[in-house]
Design a protein around this motif. Structure first.
Motif, mmCIF file in Angstrom:
data_model
loop_
_atom_site.group_PDB
_atom_site.id
_atom_site.type_symbol
_atom_site.label_atom_id
_atom_site.label_comp_id
_atom_site.label_asym_id
_atom_site.label_seq_id
_atom_site.Cartn_x
_atom_site.Cartn_y
_atom_site.Cartn_z
ATOM 1 N N LEU A 148 49.390 42.409 51.828
ATOM 2 C CA LEU A 148 49.429 43.360 50.232
ATOM 3 C C LEU A 148 49.032 41.874 49.251
ATOM 4 N N GLN A 149 49.718 41.118 49.157
ATOM 5 C CA GLN A 149 50.167 40.158 48.697
ATOM 6 C C GLN A 149 48.884 40.094 48.448
ATOM 7 N N LEU A 150 48.188 38.954 49.526
ATOM 8 C CA LEU A 150 46.743 38.329 49.257
ATOM 9 C C LEU A 150 45.844 39.240 49.166
ATOM 10 N N PHE A 151 45.712 40.953 49.521
ATOM 11 C CA PHE A 151 45.018 41.553 48.325
ATOM 12 C C PHE A 151 44.461 41.075 47.619
ATOM 13 N N ARG A 180 41.396 39.421 42.965
ATOM 14 C CA ARG A 180 41.281 39.297 40.973
ATOM 15 C C ARG A 180 40.732 37.367 40.980
ATOM 16 N N PHE A 181 40.658 36.750 41.882
ATOM 17 C CA PHE A 181 40.122 35.966 42.101
ATOM 18 C C PHE A 181 38.878 36.037 42.527
ATOM 19 N N THR A 221 40.137 39.644 55.070
ATOM 20 C CA THR A 221 39.798 38.827 53.514
ATOM 21 C C THR A 221 40.581 37.525 53.481
ATOM 22 N N GLY A 222 41.806 37.681 53.695
ATOM 23 C CA GLY A 222 42.294 36.074 53.325
ATOM 24 C C GLY A 222 42.173 34.922 52.004
ATOM 25 N N VAL A 251 38.767 45.981 50.127
ATOM 26 C CA VAL A 251 39.729 46.684 50.547
ATOM 27 C C VAL A 251 41.105 46.606 51.126
ATOM 28 N N PHE A 252 41.999 46.805 50.533
ATOM 29 C CA PHE A 252 43.571 46.865 51.398
ATOM 30 C C PHE A 252 43.837 47.781 52.615
ATOM 31 N N GLY A 253 44.350 46.943 53.526
ATOM 32 C CA GLY A 253 44.183 48.414 55.036
ATOM 33 C C GLY A 253 44.220 47.845 56.200
#
Ligand code: SAH
Length: 213
Positions: free
Chosen positions: A112-115, A120-121, A89-90, A133-135
């Motif tokens: 995780l930080q970027l996710f 939120r963005f 996703t970046g 999705v975080f994965g």
């Protein structure tokens, strides 16, 4: 940050330059002409956002170069309402380009930080992927498969089998394959067992990493 006439002017120039570099997909060009790329970057890069370059987005990752985004989008040959899986996703810029083409986007990020930041963005901007999705993208998203298109936006040392398996017959997997540089590769699923492979030029991506969690 706002979206001003100056930004729109720079965006038009960028879109025209991609046509000059050989991008023919009008919908992809139109998406790049419309989406405020500067908002996907930290404010320090605002003045550079409409150069045809990759920039850092934190966590040692980069937003893809606009030419690359347009090229990958063009290879995917999506139609409205197609189901597309994006790996990496970046910043969310490629996601926004796909959403602009009216496809249903499912996107995975492993940092995780970027996710969190990009999720939120999306909410703030009103961008609505079907799932964020975080994965680990190596595994794809089996619970949502099959997909009309799968787009990998990081360099894959080899083609993950799970992604091939999650493609519809008639669907396309667009994936940069290689370690230091990558060959842009497109697999068209001709039948359950048959894939047609086409290779395009050489690109340079951040690596698609195996799950570290
Ligand atoms: N589409 C993004 C490109 C970001 S660079 C954009 O337009 O900004 C590639 C991204 O892939 C990085 O954010 C990186 O963290 C992510 N990535 C790397 N390996 C991954 C994996 N195994 N699964 C999911 N995402 C991965």
């Amino acid at each position: 940050m706002k979206d001003t006439l100056k930004h729109k002017g720079m965006r038009n120039k960028l879109a025209d330059s991609l046509v000059a570099k050989g991008i023919t997909d009008k919908k992809a060009i139109n998406a790049i002409r419309t989406i405020p790329r500067h908002l996907f970057l930290d404010s320090g890069f605002e003045d550079h956002a409409y150069q045809d370059k990759a920039f850092p987005i934190g966590a040692e990752q980069t937003i893809s170069q606009p030419y690359t985004v347009a090229f990958q989008t063009q290879l995917l040959e999506v139609a409205p309402n197609h189901k597309v899986l994006e790996i990496g996703t970046g910043s969310g810029y490629q996601t926004a380009v796909l959403l602009h083409l009216n496809v249903k986007v499912y996107t995975i990020e492993r940092q995780l930080q970027l996710f969190k930041k990009t999720k939120r963005f999306f909410e703030k901007m009103g961008y609505r992927p079907k799932k964020t999705v975080f994965g680990d993208g190596y595994k794809g998203m089996p619970e949502e498969a099959p997909f009309d298109g799968i787009l990998v936006t990081a360099g894959a040392p080899q083609v993950p089998k799970a992604l091939m398996a999650q493609l519809k017959v008639g669907g396309r997997l667009v994936i940069p394959v290689g370690e230091d540089d990558q060959i842009m590769t497109c697999y068209l699923r001709k039948s359950e067992k048959e894939f047609e492979k086409k290779e395009f030029g050489s690109f340079r991506f951040v690596p698609l990493l195996e799950d570290k969690n």
